[in-house]
Scaffold this active site. Structure first.
Site: not given
Ligand code: S3P
Length: 448
Positions: A39, A332
Site C-alpha cells: 500500500r 494468514d
Molecule cells: C491482504 C489481505 C488478505 C491476506 C493477504 C494480504 C492484504 O487477503 O490473506 O495475505 O494485504 O490486503 P484477502 O483480502 O483476499 O483475504
C-alpha cells in the site's frame, strides 16, 4: 483472450532440513509488513511529491509491486530497504509498454487493478501459475460495476486486460471477507465521480483506510452491526507519504512467536512490529491458550499501532473453536496456528476459513496433508479442520506447495519434531520473508 505471457514456471526447488532445537534466543527486527509495504508503494505513486519508504518489505511480492509501478511510469530508486518514490498524482500514470507481472502476489494484482481501472488506457496484468489459478472475479465485479472493462480467462482468472477511465461511484458489499477486494474498490473510488462505499459484514485489515487518512484523503468510516461502512469521494488529490517507516510484519513475526512458545527454554524479542487490531487475532488466541507473549512499548507510527513483542516457552492448553470475525482477522496465520495446536493440551477447531482454499495454495489441504505426513491426527472440513493435542510431531518429508506460509510453518514444526524434517520447495519463503531461514538459524534453529 490470448495469454500474451508464457506461463511462468516458478517452482521452488530448495529443500531445507530441520532437526530438534532448544534454547531459541533472539532479539531482532522483522522486515516491513507486506500488506503495508504494497500500500505504501501504491499510495506514494499516486500521491503528489516524493516519498521515502523505510523498512520496506524485502518480500518478493513487494518487489513485484515496485516493478509494476515502474512499468506504469513511476520513478523509483531502491536503496536496500529504503525506497524513494516520486509520486505522479492521480493522473500521472502512463500506459505500460509490457504486460505487468505480479509474480506470486495476489495483493498486487487485486489492489493495483483498482488503480488501473481508473486509468484512460489499457493494461494487461498477470502473474505466476498460482496467481493464474486464483479467483479474480471478486475484483472484476465491483470494477465492472464502476464502469471499467475487464477481460479475463473464464471471466475469473489472470491474465486480466483492464481498460479504465470514467468510473462512477458505487456502493458495494463484497460477498467474502477480503481486504484486497475492499482496497481495490476504495482505490478505484479515488478515481470515480462521486462517493464510493464498501460495506463489510466482517471487518478485515484496515491498512488502506489508515493510509488514505495519512495521505489526507477524506474518508468516512461508520461502525455497522459487527461490520463497517467505508466511503471515499473521488477526485481528491493525495499528499505524498513523505518520510514513512513501515511497521514490522506481524504475519512474519508469527513464525518466531510460535517457535518460541512451543520450543523448550526459548525467548525471542521482536522489535517494532505492527499490532494493528485488525491483524492481532493470532496473538489473542495464543494468549488464550496460555502463550506467554508480552507487548512492550506500544506506540503509534503513521497511524499504525506498533510494539515490541516478547515470546517465551509456554504450556498451551484449552479447547478453542474459532469461526467468523476472528478467523478473518488471523487468516494468514492459520498454518502456524495449526502447528501451535499440535502442542495444545486440548483442541482447536477452525471453521469459516474457506478462503484458505484459494490462497497461494489450498492451505487447508496443505496443512492437513503435511500434518498427517508428520504423524498428526487431524480432521479436515471443507472450511477448516479440527486437531486435538498434545501430539508428537515426527520428522518427515513435507512440501511447501509453492506457498511461503506453508514452508515457514512446517519449518517451525521441524524444530520440535522427533528426527529430521525435510521441507521441499522451502525457497517459497522468500515470497514474504527472504531472511526467514537465516533469522531462525541465528536464533538457534537447527537448519541445514
Ligand atoms: C491482504 C489481505 C488478505 C491476506 C493477504 C494480504 C492484504 O487477503 O490473506 O495475505 O494485504 O490486503 P484477502 O483480502 O483476499 O483475504
Amino acid at each position: 483472450m490470448k495469454n500474451t505471457m508464457s506461463e511462468i514456471k516458478e517452482h521452488n526447488t530448495t529443500t531445507v532440513k530441520i532437526t530438534r532445537s532448544a534454547r531459541l534466543r533472539g532479539d531482532f527486527q522483522i522486515p516491513g509488513d507486506k500488506s503495508i509495504s504494497h500500500r505504501s508503494a501504491m499510495f506514494a505513486a499516486i500521491g503528489n511529491g516524493e516519498s521515502r519508504l523505510r523498512n520496506y518489505s524485502s518480500a518478493r511480492d513487494c518487489q513485484s509491486t515496485l516493478d509494476c509501478l515502474e512499468a506504469l511510469g513511476v520513478k523509483i530508486q531502491r536503496e536496500n530497504d529504503q525506497i524513494l518514490i516520486e509520486g505522479v498524482g492521480l493522473d500521472g500514470l502512463r500506459e505500460a509498454a509490457r504486460v505487468l507481472d505480479v509474480g506470486n502476489s495476489g495483493s498486487t494484482i487485486r489492489m493495483l487493478s483498482g488503480i488501473l481501472a481508473g486509468q484512460n488506457f489499457t493494461t494487461e496484468i498477470t502473474g505466476d501459475a498460482s496467481i493464474q489459478r486464483r479467483p479474480m472475479k471478486r475484483v472484476i465485479d465491483p470494477l465492472t460495476l464502476m464502469g471499467a472493462r475487464i477481460e479475463a480467462r473464464e471471466n475469473n482468472f489472470a491474465p486480466l486486460k483492464i481498460t479504465g477511465g470514467n468510473l462512477k461511484a458505487i456502493e458495494y458489499t463484497p460477498p467474502m471477507a477480503s481486504a484486497q477486494v475492499k482496497s481495490c474498490t476504495l482505490l478505484a473510488g479515488l478515481f470515480a465521480e462521486g462517493k464510493t462505499t464498501v460495506i463489510e459484514k466482517t471487518p478485515t485489515r484496515n491498512h488502506t483506510e489508515v493510509m488514505m487518512q495519512e495521505t489526507g484523503a477524506a474518508i468516512e468510516i461508520e461502525a455497522l452491526d459487527g461490520g463497517e461502512r467505508i466511503s471515499v469521494t473521488g477526485g481528491q488529490s493525495l499528499r505524498a507519504l513523505g518520510e514513512y517507516t513501515v511497521a514490522g510484519d506481524l504475519s512474519s513475526a508469527a513464525f518466531f512467536i510460535v517457535a518460541a512458545l512451543i520450543s523448550p527454554d526459548a525467548e525471542i524479542r521482536l522489535r517494532h512490529i505492527g499490532i494493528n487490531p485488525s491483524r492481532t487475532g493470532l496473538i489473542d488466541v495464543l494468549k488464550q491458550m496460555g502463550g506467554q507473549i508480552e507487548i512492550e512499548n506500544p506506540r503509534l507510527a503513521h497511524g499504525e499501532p506498533v510494539a515490541d513483542l516478547l515470546a517465551r516457552s509456554s504450556e498451551l492448553r484449552g479447547n478453542l473453536e474459532l469461526s467468523g470475525a476472528v478467523v478473518a482477522n488471523l487468516i494468514d496465520e492459520v498454518p502456524i496456528l495449526a502447528i501451535a495446536a499440535t502442542q495444545l493440551d486440548g483442541s482447536l477447531t477452525i471453521r469459516d476459513a474457506r478462503e484458505l482454499r484459494v490462497k497461494e495454495s489450498d492451505r487447508i489441504r496443505a496443512i492437513v496433508d503435511n500434518l498427517r505426513q508428520m504423524g498428526i491426527e487431524v480432521e479436515e472440513f471443507e472450511d477448516g479442520f479440527r486437531l486435538t493435542g498434545k501430539q508428537q510431531l515426527r520428522g518427515a518429508r513435507v512440501e511447501s506447495c509453492d506457498d511461503h506460509r506453508i514452508a515457514m510453518a512446517f519449518t517451525v514444526a521441524g524444530l520440535i519434531a522427533e528426527g529430521e524434517t525435510e521441507v521441499g520447495g522451502a525457497d517459497a519463503a522468500s515470497v514474504s520473508l527472504p531472511e526467514f531461514y537465516q533469522l531462525l538459524a541465528r536464533s538457534g534453529g537447527s537448519i541445514h
